[in-house]
Design an enzyme around this catalytic site. Structure first.
Site, PDB file in Angstrom:
ATOM      1  N   GLU A 107       0.803  -1.220   0.000  1.00 32.81           N
ATOM      2  CA  GLU A 107       0.000   0.000   0.000  1.00 32.81           C
ATOM      3  C   GLU A 107       0.841   1.278   0.000  1.00 32.81           C
ATOM      4  O   GLU A 107       0.329   2.345  -0.341  1.00 32.81           O
ATOM      5  CB  GLU A 107      -0.954  -0.009   1.196  1.00 32.81           C
ATOM      6  N   ASP A 120     -12.319  -5.171  -3.345  1.00 40.87           N
ATOM      7  CA  ASP A 120     -13.250  -6.304  -3.330  1.00 40.87           C
ATOM      8  C   ASP A 120     -14.640  -5.821  -2.954  1.00 40.87           C
ATOM      9  O   ASP A 120     -14.838  -4.677  -2.554  1.00 40.87           O
ATOM     10  CB  ASP A 120     -12.770  -7.379  -2.341  1.00 40.87           C
TER      11      ASP A 120
END
Length: 230
Positions: free
Chosen positions: A11, A196
């Site tokens: 990230e 997701d």
């Protein structure tokens, strides 16, 4: 100084590689990398997954480096039909969906001690992040981002969080970082790229789109750092 926290290396690793004049220090097992990006002072850290690691990281960052603002970046599951994989959620506020003292008569998510449910993010920081997202042409929404020590992979849990908090995205760190910033009077905002659907298909989507979504968030943060110095 801008503080940036991600739960996983993927990230923020691209941002770490951009650092000039990099110095590192490890505190409580968390490495903090300090330097400059676009001539702005920045400190970066990978906190680890979950609210406890996130809180430890944010508190240490504040005490050691005194950032003017902390941005929590990374990926999240969508809790709204208006955000799909690759889109971005930006916090108007954060909440913790697994904070539950309802048996004592409190509302879901009530944070005893500060006595609120939703912790407001910094409006100026949010607006600059939104401006950066618009420049990159990415679909986005602003709203409540909910955190809890649970990977969301159930439609039932997803529906409960939406019902209780009206949240647009769910993850595992932002609410804790927001609470630490709140009690320390430090500005913060959470920016999450959707990886997701936070339902039964969550795990498959997550591993397939993790790096792609994380890079989308990094691109926004990179532009944010540059624009914040202009």
């Amino acid at each position: 100084m801008i503080g940036i926290i991600g739960a996983m290396g993927v990230e923020i690793q691209s941002l770490v590689q951009m650092l000039e004049n990099r110095e590192t220090v490890t505190l409580s097992g968390i490495e903090y990398a300090k330097g400059t990006i676009h001539n702005r002072e920045v400190v970066l850290a990978v906190c680890g997954i979950g609210k406890v690691f996130a809180a430890v990281c944010a508190q240490t960052m504040i005490l050691k480096f005194a950032p003017d603002v902390i941005i929590n970046t990374g990926v999240a599951g969508t809790l709204t039909e208006s955000l799909t994989i690759g889109d971005i959620a930006v916090s108007e506020n954060v909440a913790q969906h697994d904070m539950d003292t309802t048996a004592l008569g409190d509302p879901a998510g009530f944070l005893s001690g500060i006595n609120i449910i939703k912790i407001p993010a910094d409006g100026k920081t949010r607006q600059l992040l939104v401006d950066c997202i618009k420049q990159l042409g990415v679909n986005y929404r602003t709203g409540t981002i909910c955190s809890g020590d649970q990977f969301l992979a159930s439609q039932e849990v997803k529906d409960r969080i939406v019902k209780n908090f009206g949240a647009i995205a769910g993850e595992m760190e932002g609410g804790a970082i927001g609470q630490v910033c709140f009690i320390n009077n430090v500005k913060f905002c959470v920016l999450r790229a959707i990886s997701d659907r936070a339902d039964g298909s969550g795990a498959e989507n997550y591993f397939e789109f993790l790096e792609q979504a994380a890079q989308t968030a990094v691109n926004v943060i990179d532009r944010f750092i540059k624009m914040s110095g202009e």
